[in-house]
Design a protein around this motif. Sequence first.
Motif, PDB file in Angstrom:
ATOM      1  N   ARG A  18      -1.657  -2.470   5.946  1.00 36.31           N
ATOM      2  CA  ARG A  18      -1.617  -2.356   4.487  1.00 36.31           C
ATOM      3  C   ARG A  18      -0.352  -1.660   3.986  1.00 36.31           C
ATOM      4  N   THR A  61      -9.082   4.701  11.047  1.00 38.20           N
ATOM      5  CA  THR A  61      -8.503   4.089   9.853  1.00 38.20           C
ATOM      6  C   THR A  61      -8.493   5.128   8.737  1.00 38.20           C
ATOM      7  N   GLU A  69      -2.892  -7.016  17.655  1.00 38.07           N
ATOM      8  CA  GLU A  69      -2.700  -7.070  16.197  1.00 38.07           C
ATOM      9  C   GLU A  69      -2.824  -8.521  15.717  1.00 38.07           C
TER      10      GLU A  69
HETATM   11  C1  LIG Z   1      -1.212  -2.103  -2.679  1.00 41.59           C
HETATM   12  C2  LIG Z   1      -1.415  -0.842  -1.894  1.00 41.59           C
HETATM   13  C3  LIG Z   1      -0.806   0.324  -2.322  1.00 41.59           C
HETATM   14  C4  LIG Z   1      -0.991   1.502  -1.605  1.00 41.59           C
HETATM   15  N1  LIG Z   1      -0.291   2.617  -1.989  1.00 41.59           N
HETATM   16  C5  LIG Z   1      -0.292   3.696  -1.170  1.00 41.59           C
HETATM   17  C6  LIG Z   1       0.617   4.762  -1.391  1.00 41.59           C
HETATM   18  O1  LIG Z   1       1.435   4.714  -2.320  1.00 41.59           O
HETATM   19  N2  LIG Z   1       0.584   5.818  -0.536  1.00 41.59           N
HETATM   20  C7  LIG Z   1      -0.274   5.875   0.528  1.00 41.59           C
HETATM   21  O2  LIG Z   1      -0.244   6.849   1.293  1.00 41.59           O
HETATM   22  N3  LIG Z   1      -1.136   4.865   0.764  1.00 41.59           N
HETATM   23  C8  LIG Z   1      -1.141   3.786  -0.045  1.00 41.59           C
HETATM   24  N4  LIG Z   1      -1.950   2.730   0.234  1.00 41.59           N
HETATM   25  C9  LIG Z   1      -2.941   2.869   1.316  1.00 41.59           C
HETATM   26  C10 LIG Z   1      -2.339   2.802   2.703  1.00 41.59           C
HETATM   27  O3  LIG Z   1      -1.429   1.728   2.773  1.00 41.59           O
HETATM   28  C11 LIG Z   1      -3.484   2.608   3.700  1.00 41.59           C
HETATM   29  O4  LIG Z   1      -4.471   3.597   3.500  1.00 41.59           O
HETATM   30  C12 LIG Z   1      -3.030   2.712   5.147  1.00 41.59           C
HETATM   31  O5  LIG Z   1      -1.842   1.987   5.358  1.00 41.59           O
HETATM   32  C13 LIG Z   1      -4.151   2.176   6.037  1.00 41.59           C
HETATM   33  O6  LIG Z   1      -3.773   2.256   7.386  1.00 41.59           O
HETATM   34  P1  LIG Z   1      -4.843   1.825   8.506  1.00 41.59           P
HETATM   35  O7  LIG Z   1      -4.127   1.871   9.791  1.00 41.59           O
HETATM   36  O8  LIG Z   1      -6.087   2.598   8.334  1.00 41.59           O
HETATM   37  O9  LIG Z   1      -5.250   0.329   8.132  1.00 41.59           O
HETATM   38  P2  LIG Z   1      -4.325  -0.989   8.078  1.00 41.59           P
HETATM   39  O10 LIG Z   1      -2.963  -0.644   7.637  1.00 41.59           O
HETATM   40  O11 LIG Z   1      -5.059  -1.985   7.282  1.00 41.59           O
HETATM   41  O12 LIG Z   1      -4.243  -1.437   9.598  1.00 41.59           O
HETATM   42  C14 LIG Z   1      -5.241  -2.210  10.214  1.00 41.59           C
HETATM   43  C15 LIG Z   1      -4.581  -3.242  11.111  1.00 41.59           C
HETATM   44  O13 LIG Z   1      -5.604  -4.043  11.712  1.00 41.59           O
HETATM   45  C16 LIG Z   1      -5.150  -5.392  11.717  1.00 41.59           C
HETATM   46  N5  LIG Z   1      -6.295  -6.287  11.850  1.00 41.59           N
HETATM   47  C17 LIG Z   1      -7.201  -6.666  10.917  1.00 41.59           C
HETATM   48  N6  LIG Z   1      -8.124  -7.479  11.449  1.00 41.59           N
HETATM   49  C18 LIG Z   1      -7.816  -7.613  12.766  1.00 41.59           C
HETATM   50  C19 LIG Z   1      -8.417  -8.298  13.858  1.00 41.59           C
HETATM   51  N7  LIG Z   1      -9.521  -9.022  13.711  1.00 41.59           N
HETATM   52  N8  LIG Z   1      -7.819  -8.200  15.073  1.00 41.59           N
HETATM   53  C20 LIG Z   1      -6.695  -7.457  15.250  1.00 41.59           C
HETATM   54  N9  LIG Z   1      -6.088  -6.792  14.259  1.00 41.59           N
HETATM   55  C21 LIG Z   1      -6.650  -6.857  13.028  1.00 41.59           C
HETATM   56  C22 LIG Z   1      -4.435  -5.531  10.402  1.00 41.59           C
HETATM   57  O14 LIG Z   1      -3.581  -6.654  10.385  1.00 41.59           O
HETATM   58  C23 LIG Z   1      -3.689  -4.207  10.321  1.00 41.59           C
HETATM   59  O15 LIG Z   1      -2.418  -4.273  10.916  1.00 41.59           O
HETATM   60  C24 LIG Z   1      -1.813   1.530  -0.464  1.00 41.59           C
HETATM   61  C25 LIG Z   1      -2.423   0.360  -0.034  1.00 41.59           C
HETATM   62  C26 LIG Z   1      -2.225  -0.812  -0.732  1.00 41.59           C
HETATM   63  C27 LIG Z   1      -2.878  -2.079  -0.226  1.00 41.59           C
END
Ligand SMILES: Cc1cc2nc3c(=O)[nH]c(=O)nc-3n(C[C@H](O)[C@H](O)[C@H](O)COP(=O)(O)OP(=O)(O)OC[C@H]3O[C@@H](n4cnc5c(N)ncnc54)[C@H](O)[C@@H]3O)c2cc1C
Length: 443
Positions: A55, A413, A47
């Motif tokens: 996010r 994702t 991470e």
């Molecule tokens: C402001 C905001 C409000 C939202 N509101 C809602 C809501 O109310 N309800 C809801 O369900 N969803 C909501 N969402 C969306 C939701 O948060 C996301 O869709 C979800 O958390 C994405 O999860 P993920 O695991 O796909 O991606 P991420 O959570 O982005 O996880 C990806 C991970 O990869 C890591 N990473 C990035 N680059 C690298 C690298 N080069 N090497 C190693 N690690 C890396 C990041 O740090 C992160 O920890 C919201 C998002 C935002 C930004």
Amino acid sequence: MDGVDLRADDSSVERRDHDVIVVGAGFAGAVAARELRALGLRVLVLEARHRVGGRTWTDAFAGRSVELGGQFLSPGHELAMAALRRYGIGTTTGPTPTRAVVTTPDGPESHALAEFATRQGGLLERLFEGSRDYFPRPADPLFRADLVRRVDHLSLRDRLDRLGLTPAEEALVSGITAGQSGGSSARGALTGLAQWWALAGSTPEDWYAGQSLRPVEGMSALIGAILDESRATVCLNSPVHSIAQAGGRVRVTAGLGREHAAKAVVVALPVNVWKHVRFHPGLPEAHATATRQGVGVPHARKLWLHVRGLDDDVVVSGAEGDPFAALSSQGRVDDGQLLFGLNTLPALDIRDRASVELALKEVLPEASLVAYRAHDWGADPYSRGAWALRGPGQLLAQLPAIQQPHGRLAFATADIASGWVGFVEGAFESGARAAAQAARIAG
Ligand SMILES: Cc1cc2nc3c(=O)[nH]c(=O)nc-3n(C[C@H](O)[C@H](O)[C@H](O)COP(=O)(O)OP(=O)(O)OC[C@H]3O[C@@H](n4cnc5c(N)ncnc54)[C@H](O)[C@@H]3O)c2cc1C
């Protein structure tokens, strides 16, 4: 978090060879790690940040626990709800607003919430008319690909223009279309938002109810429980720079250049970030195009405002181009209340207190700003955008190709989910799919 082996960085990882490496510890990566562990595989999670959650980000502000990213779950989020039950985590709701403020060319106007919801809800029904036909099974958005083909090229702006709304009507709904698109209704696809509408239940009541539940102790408690169950080794502060496949192994280079190897890798990174990682061989066409175009919306900043002088619970619905697409009361603190706000207007400098206060007073003149906290997800190097909302044409261009593995890599994702794309629920769906793919690859 006591079940997970959490490390400050990857320098102390002794073993160089793993069954599966998961890159990214957001919800999709955490779910993938847990599912892989359940299949008996050894997992290393790398991470980039100093924290897990991606996010989603539960932090403290004004003496309260606040979400700087994803915040709400809905009863229809079956996988997330099942996880809450599994870990014994309850849910809570925020205050119910009694007043809605809408912006008009003559200044802010207050309405009773019920009246506002009836007017805005009626406009949403017109906006999404036909979506029951092209999304009869909303979690399977290509079930009627023939009908989707007729509308997937349309932006939300195209759709608004076809509705022939009065300026007042457009102001009531364009804050949603522009705000959810990251600033401009021309960026988001009609099918992107219409799929959310259909998933929620295709009524205004379902739409509003979909933004209601929060896990007690925040999203961090939920992801912490998932990672605990995974029992994975999770290395923070370990940004991955390159992922190279050769000779039946995948070599992952992270942090200060340490190399880790595995039989398979789950790429649990936001789509917008893929283009900043060196993949060898390069990404397939669907993935390369998606990351070049982006699906995580730009210009999305979330703010928490500690205000005084506001006695009731309000919701503000901005219009396209307003500094605040939305503002909403989130409970009392000693000498005032907390609001959260969503800003998608790049011109607002969220680092400048005077600009933020001015934007607040434009819609809530009686409120004075005590303090605020903001995060710009578009400028964040590890997300490069906020939630995913596909643009015109992206649904047909991306699915299902973008969900397929690339050699020894599986992709996880919320940005590429079939169902709740752009939500924590979509991260659950995608993480589970990628874990099954990676397990098959790892043999
Ligand atoms: C402001 C905001 C409000 C939202 N509101 C809602 C809501 O109310 N309800 C809801 O369900 N969803 C909501 N969402 C969306 C939701 O948060 C996301 O869709 C979800 O958390 C994405 O999860 P993920 O695991 O796909 O991606 P991420 O959570 O982005 O996880 C990806 C991970 O990869 C890591 N990473 C990035 N680059 C690298 C690298 N080069 N090497 C190693 N690690 C890396 C990041 O740090 C992160 O920890 C919201 C998002 C935002 C930004």
